[in-house]
Design a protein around this motif. Sequence first.
Motif, PDB file in Angstrom:
ATOM      1  N   MET A   1     -18.310  49.920 -42.613  1.00  0.00           N
ATOM      2  CA  MET A   1     -17.564  50.305 -43.783  1.00  0.00           C
ATOM      3  C   MET A   1     -17.506  49.122 -44.729  1.00  0.00           C
ATOM      4  O   MET A   1     -17.299  48.009 -44.320  1.00  0.00           O
ATOM      5  N   VAL A  12     -20.308  53.062 -47.496  1.00  0.00           N
ATOM      6  CA  VAL A  12     -20.959  52.484 -46.328  1.00  0.00           C
ATOM      7  C   VAL A  12     -22.281  51.883 -46.774  1.00  0.00           C
ATOM      8  O   VAL A  12     -22.861  52.282 -47.771  1.00  0.00           O
ATOM      9  N   VAL A  24     -19.322  57.962 -49.540  1.00  0.00           N
ATOM     10  CA  VAL A  24     -19.265  59.054 -48.580  1.00  0.00           C
ATOM     11  C   VAL A  24     -17.897  59.713 -48.647  1.00  0.00           C
ATOM     12  O   VAL A  24     -16.871  59.033 -48.688  1.00  0.00           O
ATOM     13  N   LEU A  26     -15.458  62.089 -46.421  1.00  0.00           N
ATOM     14  CA  LEU A  26     -15.309  62.556 -45.045  1.00  0.00           C
ATOM     15  C   LEU A  26     -15.391  64.076 -45.005  1.00  0.00           C
ATOM     16  O   LEU A  26     -14.730  64.765 -45.785  1.00  0.00           O
ATOM     17  N   LEU A  55     -19.212  52.103 -38.523  1.00  0.00           N
ATOM     18  CA  LEU A  55     -19.167  53.559 -38.489  1.00  0.00           C
ATOM     19  C   LEU A  55     -20.569  54.119 -38.354  1.00  0.00           C
ATOM     20  O   LEU A  55     -21.531  53.516 -38.807  1.00  0.00           O
ATOM     21  N   THR A  56     -20.645  55.295 -37.783  1.00  0.00           N
ATOM     22  CA  THR A  56     -21.870  56.081 -37.816  1.00  0.00           C
ATOM     23  C   THR A  56     -21.562  57.293 -38.680  1.00  0.00           C
ATOM     24  O   THR A  56     -20.646  58.061 -38.367  1.00  0.00           O
ATOM     25  N   CYS A  57     -22.287  57.441 -39.784  1.00  0.00           N
ATOM     26  CA  CYS A  57     -22.071  58.567 -40.692  1.00  0.00           C
ATOM     27  C   CYS A  57     -23.360  59.373 -40.783  1.00  0.00           C
ATOM     28  O   CYS A  57     -24.424  58.818 -41.060  1.00  0.00           O
ATOM     29  N   CYS A  71     -18.318  61.133 -40.190  1.00  0.00           N
ATOM     30  CA  CYS A  71     -18.260  59.709 -39.865  1.00  0.00           C
ATOM     31  C   CYS A  71     -17.473  59.518 -38.576  1.00  0.00           C
ATOM     32  O   CYS A  71     -16.423  60.126 -38.384  1.00  0.00           O
ATOM     33  N   ARG A  72     -18.011  58.666 -37.717  1.00  0.00           N
ATOM     34  CA  ARG A  72     -17.425  58.449 -36.401  1.00  0.00           C
ATOM     35  C   ARG A  72     -17.305  56.974 -36.080  1.00  0.00           C
ATOM     36  O   ARG A  72     -18.113  56.165 -36.510  1.00  0.00           O
ATOM     37  N   SER A  77     -14.113  61.187 -34.377  1.00  0.00           N
ATOM     38  CA  SER A  77     -14.334  61.361 -35.812  1.00  0.00           C
ATOM     39  C   SER A  77     -13.238  60.607 -36.566  1.00  0.00           C
ATOM     40  O   SER A  77     -12.098  60.497 -36.104  1.00  0.00           O
TER      41      SER A  77
END
Length: 94
Positions: A1, A12, A24, A26, A55-57, A71-72, A77
């Motif tokens: 982030m 991101v 991004v 959410l 984060l993984t988005c 996003c996780r 999440s």
Amino acid sequence: MTYVGDGDSLCVGLAARPDQWVEVRLADFYAPELSAPGGREAKQALERVVRGKTLTCIAGRRSFDRVVADCRLGSASVGDLMRRAGVAEGGNGR
């Protein structure tokens, strides 16, 4: 982030350079608008949830000028983490 815009959007990127950031939205959380009651608190909560973390988005569709993404942080999440932090939903997208 890299940057939090409000309670349900952030930037991101793989680098610190703003020209490489992607804004991004959410996909699973609708925060109050910044000018609405709870909006500033939602932004502060999102900053606490994601600050200093990777984060993984996964991008989905587009909404206006932003990518809507799941996003996780690990397997959780970000939307679920916001709800667990006690942040009430209530934005225009709800």
